[in-house]
Design a protein around this motif. Sequence first.
Motif, PDB file in Angstrom:
ATOM      1  N   GLN A  79     -24.281  -2.669   0.489  1.00  0.00           N
ATOM      2  CA  GLN A  79     -23.590  -3.511  -0.483  1.00  0.00           C
ATOM      3  C   GLN A  79     -23.334  -2.755  -1.785  1.00  0.00           C
ATOM      4  OE1 GLN A  79     -26.089  -6.958  -0.694  1.00  0.00           O
ATOM      5  NE2 GLN A  79     -25.254  -7.847   1.188  1.00  0.00           N
ATOM      6  N   GLU A  80     -24.254  -1.886  -2.179  1.00  0.00           N
ATOM      7  CA  GLU A  80     -24.030  -1.080  -3.385  1.00  0.00           C
ATOM      8  C   GLU A  80     -22.869  -0.109  -3.184  1.00  0.00           C
ATOM      9  OE1 GLU A  80     -27.840   0.641  -4.208  1.00  0.00           O
ATOM     10  OE2 GLU A  80     -28.434  -1.039  -5.495  1.00  0.00           O
ATOM     11  N   LYS A  81     -22.747   0.453  -1.979  1.00  0.00           N
ATOM     12  CA  LYS A  81     -21.622   1.346  -1.695  1.00  0.00           C
ATOM     13  C   LYS A  81     -20.300   0.577  -1.756  1.00  0.00           C
ATOM     14  CE  LYS A  81     -24.246   4.504   1.207  1.00  0.00           C
ATOM     15  NZ  LYS A  81     -24.524   4.951   2.578  1.00  0.00           N
ATOM     16  N   ILE A  82     -20.296  -0.625  -1.182  1.00  0.00           N
ATOM     17  CA  ILE A  82     -19.081  -1.448  -1.216  1.00  0.00           C
ATOM     18  C   ILE A  82     -18.738  -1.809  -2.658  1.00  0.00           C
ATOM     19  CG2 ILE A  82     -18.165  -3.727  -0.612  1.00  0.00           C
ATOM     20  CD1 ILE A  82     -19.700  -3.467   2.054  1.00  0.00           C
ATOM     21  N   LEU A  83     -19.733  -2.191  -3.435  1.00  0.00           N
ATOM     22  CA  LEU A  83     -19.509  -2.542  -4.832  1.00  0.00           C
ATOM     23  C   LEU A  83     -18.956  -1.355  -5.620  1.00  0.00           C
ATOM     24  CD1 LEU A  83     -19.740  -4.635  -7.081  1.00  0.00           C
ATOM     25  CD2 LEU A  83     -22.109  -3.883  -7.418  1.00  0.00           C
ATOM     26  N   GLU A  84     -19.500  -0.191  -5.369  1.00  0.00           N
ATOM     27  CA  GLU A  84     -19.011   1.007  -6.060  1.00  0.00           C
ATOM     28  C   GLU A  84     -17.564   1.301  -5.678  1.00  0.00           C
ATOM     29  OE1 GLU A  84     -18.901   3.916  -8.758  1.00  0.00           O
ATOM     30  OE2 GLU A  84     -20.519   2.461  -8.498  1.00  0.00           O
ATOM     31  N   ARG A  85     -17.215   1.120  -4.406  1.00  0.00           N
ATOM     32  CA  ARG A  85     -15.825   1.328  -3.984  1.00  0.00           C
ATOM     33  C   ARG A  85     -14.908   0.283  -4.619  1.00  0.00           C
ATOM     34  NH1 ARG A  85     -14.590   2.365   2.125  1.00  0.00           N
ATOM     35  NH2 ARG A  85     -12.606   2.906   1.186  1.00  0.00           N
ATOM     36  N   LEU A  86     -15.413  -0.963  -4.729  1.00  0.00           N
ATOM     37  CA  LEU A  86     -14.600  -1.997  -5.370  1.00  0.00           C
ATOM     38  C   LEU A  86     -14.354  -1.681  -6.849  1.00  0.00           C
ATOM     39  CD1 LEU A  86     -16.116  -5.235  -3.800  1.00  0.00           C
ATOM     40  CD2 LEU A  86     -13.783  -4.376  -3.495  1.00  0.00           C
ATOM     41  N   ARG A  87     -15.291  -1.029  -7.476  1.00  0.00           N
ATOM     42  CA  ARG A  87     -15.148  -0.671  -8.892  1.00  0.00           C
ATOM     43  C   ARG A  87     -14.229   0.531  -9.102  1.00  0.00           C
ATOM     44  NH1 ARG A  87     -21.499  -1.077 -10.513  1.00  0.00           N
ATOM     45  NH2 ARG A  87     -21.568  -3.333 -10.772  1.00  0.00           N
ATOM     46  N   THR A  88     -14.195   1.454  -8.138  1.00  0.00           N
ATOM     47  CA  THR A  88     -13.520   2.731  -8.378  1.00  0.00           C
ATOM     48  C   THR A  88     -12.299   2.995  -7.501  1.00  0.00           C
ATOM     49  OG1 THR A  88     -14.994   3.849  -6.827  1.00  0.00           O
ATOM     50  CG2 THR A  88     -15.668   3.805  -9.138  1.00  0.00           C
ATOM     51  N   TYR A 113      -8.841   0.503  -1.837  1.00  0.00           N
ATOM     52  CA  TYR A 113      -9.843  -0.279  -1.098  1.00  0.00           C
ATOM     53  C   TYR A 113      -9.826  -1.741  -1.562  1.00  0.00           C
ATOM     54  CZ  TYR A 113     -14.329  -1.816   0.784  1.00  0.00           C
ATOM     55  OH  TYR A 113     -15.303  -2.497   1.441  1.00  0.00           O
ATOM     56  N   VAL A 114      -9.699  -1.943  -2.882  1.00  0.00           N
ATOM     57  CA  VAL A 114      -9.642  -3.302  -3.434  1.00  0.00           C
ATOM     58  C   VAL A 114      -8.438  -4.033  -2.861  1.00  0.00           C
ATOM     59  CG1 VAL A 114      -9.339  -4.653  -5.540  1.00  0.00           C
ATOM     60  CG2 VAL A 114     -10.883  -2.704  -5.534  1.00  0.00           C
ATOM     61  N   GLU A 115      -7.311  -3.359  -2.843  1.00  0.00           N
ATOM     62  CA  GLU A 115      -6.104  -3.983  -2.298  1.00  0.00           C
ATOM     63  C   GLU A 115      -6.284  -4.345  -0.828  1.00  0.00           C
ATOM     64  OE1 GLU A 115      -1.423  -2.932  -1.447  1.00  0.00           O
ATOM     65  OE2 GLU A 115      -2.561  -1.678  -2.840  1.00  0.00           O
ATOM     66  N   ARG A 116      -6.855  -3.437  -0.056  1.00  0.00           N
ATOM     67  CA  ARG A 116      -7.074  -3.712   1.364  1.00  0.00           C
ATOM     68  C   ARG A 116      -8.002  -4.906   1.570  1.00  0.00           C
ATOM     69  NH1 ARG A 116     -10.462   0.049   4.475  1.00  0.00           N
ATOM     70  NH2 ARG A 116      -9.816   1.461   2.832  1.00  0.00           N
ATOM     71  N   VAL A 117      -9.061  -4.984   0.765  1.00  0.00           N
ATOM     72  CA  VAL A 117     -10.000  -6.101   0.891  1.00  0.00           C
ATOM     73  C   VAL A 117      -9.312  -7.414   0.530  1.00  0.00           C
ATOM     74  CG1 VAL A 117     -12.081  -7.118  -0.118  1.00  0.00           C
ATOM     75  CG2 VAL A 117     -12.073  -4.722   0.530  1.00  0.00           C
ATOM     76  N   ILE A 118      -8.547  -7.411  -0.538  1.00  0.00           N
ATOM     77  CA  ILE A 118      -7.848  -8.630  -0.949  1.00  0.00           C
ATOM     78  C   ILE A 118      -6.862  -9.065   0.123  1.00  0.00           C
ATOM     79  CG2 ILE A 118      -6.182  -9.548  -2.608  1.00  0.00           C
ATOM     80  CD1 ILE A 118      -7.645  -7.925  -4.763  1.00  0.00           C
ATOM     81  N   ARG A 119      -6.136  -8.110   0.668  1.00  0.00           N
ATOM     82  CA  ARG A 119      -5.160  -8.457   1.715  1.00  0.00           C
ATOM     83  C   ARG A 119      -5.850  -8.998   2.968  1.00  0.00           C
ATOM     84  NH1 ARG A 119      -0.034  -6.209   2.058  1.00  0.00           N
ATOM     85  NH2 ARG A 119       0.730  -5.326   0.134  1.00  0.00           N
ATOM     86  N   ASN A 120      -6.937  -8.353   3.389  1.00  0.00           N
ATOM     87  CA  ASN A 120      -7.596  -8.774   4.634  1.00  0.00           C
ATOM     88  C   ASN A 120      -8.335 -10.098   4.480  1.00  0.00           C
ATOM     89  OD1 ASN A 120      -6.709  -6.546   6.025  1.00  0.00           O
ATOM     90  ND2 ASN A 120      -8.583  -5.380   5.725  1.00  0.00           N
ATOM     91  N   ARG A 121      -9.085 -10.233   3.418  1.00  0.00           N
ATOM     92  CA  ARG A 121      -9.937 -11.420   3.280  1.00  0.00           C
ATOM     93  C   ARG A 121      -9.196 -12.629   2.729  1.00  0.00           C
ATOM     94  NH1 ARG A 121     -15.760  -9.073   1.265  1.00  0.00           N
ATOM     95  NH2 ARG A 121     -16.082  -7.714   3.054  1.00  0.00           N
ATOM     96  N   LEU A 122      -8.282 -12.396   1.809  1.00  0.00           N
ATOM     97  CA  LEU A 122      -7.624 -13.521   1.148  1.00  0.00           C
ATOM     98  C   LEU A 122      -6.193 -13.749   1.634  1.00  0.00           C
ATOM     99  CD1 LEU A 122      -8.899 -12.863  -2.484  1.00  0.00           C
ATOM    100  CD2 LEU A 122      -9.862 -14.381  -0.757  1.00  0.00           C
ATOM    101  N   GLY A 123      -5.690 -12.802   2.407  1.00  0.00           N
ATOM    102  CA  GLY A 123      -4.349 -12.973   2.966  1.00  0.00           C
ATOM    103  C   GLY A 123      -3.228 -12.799   1.942  1.00  0.00           C
ATOM    104  N   TYR A 124      -3.468 -12.063   0.890  1.00  0.00           N
ATOM    105  CA  TYR A 124      -2.448 -11.850  -0.132  1.00  0.00           C
ATOM    106  C   TYR A 124      -1.392 -10.884   0.390  1.00  0.00           C
ATOM    107  CZ  TYR A 124      -4.922 -14.196  -3.923  1.00  0.00           C
ATOM    108  OH  TYR A 124      -5.509 -15.124  -4.727  1.00  0.00           O
ATOM    109  N   VAL A 125      -0.173 -11.056  -0.104  1.00  0.00           N
ATOM    110  CA  VAL A 125       0.926 -10.161   0.266  1.00  0.00           C
ATOM    111  C   VAL A 125       1.662  -9.752  -1.000  1.00  0.00           C
ATOM    112  CG1 VAL A 125       1.230 -11.141   2.560  1.00  0.00           C
ATOM    113  CG2 VAL A 125       2.492 -12.107   0.660  1.00  0.00           C
ATOM    114  N   LYS A 126       2.406  -8.671  -0.896  1.00  0.00           N
ATOM    115  CA  LYS A 126       3.246  -8.231  -2.006  1.00  0.00           C
ATOM    116  C   LYS A 126       4.545  -9.045  -1.962  1.00  0.00           C
ATOM    117  CE  LYS A 126       1.533  -3.514  -2.249  1.00  0.00           C
ATOM    118  NZ  LYS A 126       1.877  -2.093  -2.150  1.00  0.00           N
ATOM    119  N   PRO A 127       5.229  -9.113  -3.073  1.00  0.00           N
ATOM    120  CA  PRO A 127       6.528  -9.808  -3.053  1.00  0.00           C
ATOM    121  C   PRO A 127       7.463  -9.163  -2.030  1.00  0.00           C
ATOM    122  CG  PRO A 127       5.848  -9.341  -5.301  1.00  0.00           C
ATOM    123  CD  PRO A 127       4.878  -8.640  -4.396  1.00  0.00           C
ATOM    124  N   ASP A 128       8.233  -9.965  -1.377  1.00  0.00           N
ATOM    125  CA  ASP A 128       9.207  -9.542  -0.356  1.00  0.00           C
ATOM    126  C   ASP A 128       8.546  -8.992   0.906  1.00  0.00           C
ATOM    127  OD1 ASP A 128      11.296 -10.272  -2.056  1.00  0.00           O
ATOM    128  OD2 ASP A 128      11.330  -8.270  -2.986  1.00  0.00           O
TER     129      ASP A 128
END
Length: 95
Positions: free
Chosen positions: A57-66, A70-85
């Motif tokens: 979890q500390e490794k994941i947290l560090e990747r989320l911070r830096t 990786y943050v974008e991939r997590v947001i897309r996979n877990r929350l289903g977010y998409v870019k415009p168009d």
Amino acid sequence: MNLNRFITTLYLVLFVGFGLTASFLFLEARGEYNRLKQAEALNHRRLSEARTRLDEQEKILERLRTDPAYVERVIRNRLGYVKPDEIIFRFPELP
């Protein structure tokens, strides 16, 4: 002579009684010791697993911070977010 024999017998009975009582108490203490050793081993195993999870979890947290990618991939996979168009195709899972 009869009194000496009685006292000797009394001492012998008391000695055997104390010996049996001490043996019984020792066996109880030994059983409790074994149970505590098993509990300690279980707790050490659980602590080791918890430390491993914490490290992950500390490794994941560090990747989320830096790591923005990786943050974008997590947001897309877990929350289903998409870019415009962008269009997301979702297919039902097959049984």
